[in-house]
Scaffold this motif. Sequence first.
Motif, short mmCIF file in Angstrom:
data_model
loop_
_atom_site.label_atom_id
_atom_site.label_comp_id
_atom_site.label_asym_id
_atom_site.label_seq_id
_atom_site.Cartn_x
_atom_site.Cartn_y
_atom_site.Cartn_z
N ALA A 1 0.82 -1.20 0.00
CA ALA A 1 0.00 0.00 0.00
C ALA A 1 0.86 1.26 0.00
N GLY A 2 2.06 1.15 0.56
CA GLY A 2 2.98 2.29 0.60
C GLY A 2 3.84 2.42 -0.64
N PRO B 1 17.29 -2.05 -0.84
CA PRO B 1 15.88 -2.37 -0.59
C PRO B 1 15.18 -1.17 0.04
N ASP B 2 13.91 -0.98 -0.28
CA ASP B 2 13.20 0.16 0.29
C ASP B 2 12.23 -0.26 1.41
N ALA B 3 12.25 -1.56 1.75
CA ALA B 3 11.42 -2.04 2.86
C ALA B 3 12.00 -3.36 3.36
N VAL B 4 11.86 -3.60 4.67
CA VAL B 4 12.30 -4.88 5.24
C VAL B 4 11.37 -5.26 6.38
N PHE B 5 10.91 -6.50 6.34
CA PHE B 5 10.12 -7.09 7.42
C PHE B 5 11.04 -7.96 8.25
N PRO C 1 11.51 6.32 7.56
CA PRO C 1 11.17 5.31 6.56
C PRO C 1 11.34 5.79 5.12
N GLN C 2 11.90 6.99 4.92
CA GLN C 2 11.95 7.55 3.58
C GLN C 2 12.71 6.65 2.60
N GLU C 3 13.90 6.19 3.02
CA GLU C 3 14.68 5.31 2.16
C GLU C 3 14.43 3.83 2.46
N LEU C 4 14.14 3.53 3.71
CA LEU C 4 13.95 2.14 4.12
C LEU C 4 12.85 2.05 5.17
N ALA C 5 11.76 1.41 4.82
CA ALA C 5 10.69 1.15 5.79
C ALA C 5 11.02 -0.13 6.56
N VAL C 6 10.80 -0.11 7.88
CA VAL C 6 11.13 -1.26 8.73
C VAL C 6 9.92 -1.61 9.58
N ILE C 7 9.53 -2.88 9.55
CA ILE C 7 8.41 -3.37 10.38
C ILE C 7 8.85 -4.63 11.11
N GLY C 8 8.45 -4.75 12.37
CA GLY C 8 8.80 -5.91 13.19
C GLY C 8 7.58 -6.73 13.55
N PHE C 9 7.74 -7.54 14.61
CA PHE C 9 6.65 -8.41 15.07
C PHE C 9 6.85 -8.66 16.56
N ASP C 10 5.85 -8.46 17.37
CA ASP C 10 5.78 -8.73 18.82
C ASP C 10 5.23 -7.54 19.59
N ASP C 11 5.73 -6.31 19.28
CA ASP C 11 5.43 -5.09 20.03
C ASP C 11 5.97 -5.18 21.45
N ILE C 12 7.28 -5.39 21.57
CA ILE C 12 7.94 -5.33 22.87
C ILE C 12 7.97 -3.87 23.33
N PRO C 13 8.18 -3.60 24.61
CA PRO C 13 8.17 -2.21 25.10
C PRO C 13 9.11 -1.27 24.34
N MET C 14 10.29 -1.75 23.95
CA MET C 14 11.25 -0.91 23.23
C MET C 14 10.71 -0.40 21.90
N LEU D 1 -1.85 -4.66 14.04
CA LEU D 1 -0.79 -3.79 13.52
C LEU D 1 -0.73 -2.51 14.34
N GLN D 2 0.46 -2.20 14.85
CA GLN D 2 0.72 -0.96 15.57
C GLN D 2 1.47 -0.01 14.64
N SER D 3 0.77 1.02 14.18
CA SER D 3 1.35 1.91 13.18
C SER D 3 2.15 3.02 13.86
N ARG D 4 3.48 3.02 13.58
CA ARG D 4 4.34 4.07 14.09
C ARG D 4 5.16 4.64 12.93
N GLU D 5 6.27 5.30 13.21
CA GLU D 5 6.96 6.05 12.16
C GLU D 5 7.93 5.23 11.31
N SER D 6 8.29 4.00 11.70
CA SER D 6 9.37 3.31 11.00
C SER D 6 8.95 2.70 9.66
N GLY D 7 7.65 2.52 9.45
CA GLY D 7 7.26 1.89 8.19
C GLY D 7 5.77 1.86 7.99
#
Length: 326
Positions: free
Chosen positions: A173-174, A236-240, A262-275, A320-326
């Motif tokens: 979508a991005g 790459p412009d995105a990494v999961f 995320p302009q050059e590289l969008a980054v998304i993770g999995f878990d939503d740990i406090p950090m 999905l927790q939408s924040r600034e990284s991706g």
Amino acid sequence: MKKVTAKDVAALAGVSVSAVSRAYRADGAIADDKRKAIFAAAGKLGYISSVDKVLATQATNTIAMVVSEMHNPFYPVAIDELTRQLPERGLKAIMHVVPSAEDVDTVIRQVLDFRTEGVILASSTMTSRLARACRENGIPAVLLNRVQSDSSMMAVCCDNYGGAKQVAARFLAGGRQRIAFIGGRRDTSTHLERMRGFRDHLEEAGREIARQFDGGYDYQQAYAAAQDLLALRPLPDAVFCANDIMAIAVLDAARIKGVAVPQELAVIGFDDIPMASWESYRLTTIRQPLKRMLGQAVDIILSADVASGAGDIRILQGELQSRESG
């Protein structure tokens, strides 16, 4: 009937009485082969040590949790949540924190010694053997956030496949074109399901994973993988990343390399740990419903009929927790 003593066990195992005593202490210095021989002899003779008697008393109304990946913040959070929930249900918690090099048989013995109401297994390194041993001894064992192809298995898991599909949809979508993946441990269901869901959604859209890397669910290994990723041209412009700690490693590497996220590289993770929500990361990620997962794991334990051999696998949807990284 004559009472079985440590001396009887020592004679059958071919060791000293002091060795029997050391075998039953967590800090006892004894070779693994001798410890195994002692436990085998004790089982054959029906020996109950003083440690066993104390543990049996302490374990009433108790749930145990076994964890082996304390370097991943997801598991300390899980421990904290479980210790909050159990007192509300009139239960106590026992934690078995297992060093990565720990002998599996020793850990199994320690877990079985407590005779708890049940065990929540959050270890990826000894899950199948420990779950089987618990079941054979009439103790309900529930896998947390992993599943296995066993009809008698009990497990509570986040929808890893569906969550990974959400990540792929977000990238598409991005308008991301060169999409990479950093996986965890290849022998775990979490890695396999997250990789499969991510790949399948991209393929449904006529796309594919541009590059894959092994991160081992480990910060240092993922940081090295991130350096290789950031050296690629075109970039790459995105990494999961298959968990948050690896995504945080990528964000740190990108910051040092001067790659804009995320302009050059969008980054998304999995878990939503406090950090993940810290201002220095603001990581977009899939939140595991950990509170519900642990609550349902306890529900399964309290209602389980181990003798029936019936399994119970529950899959809960992540968010999905939408924040600034991706």
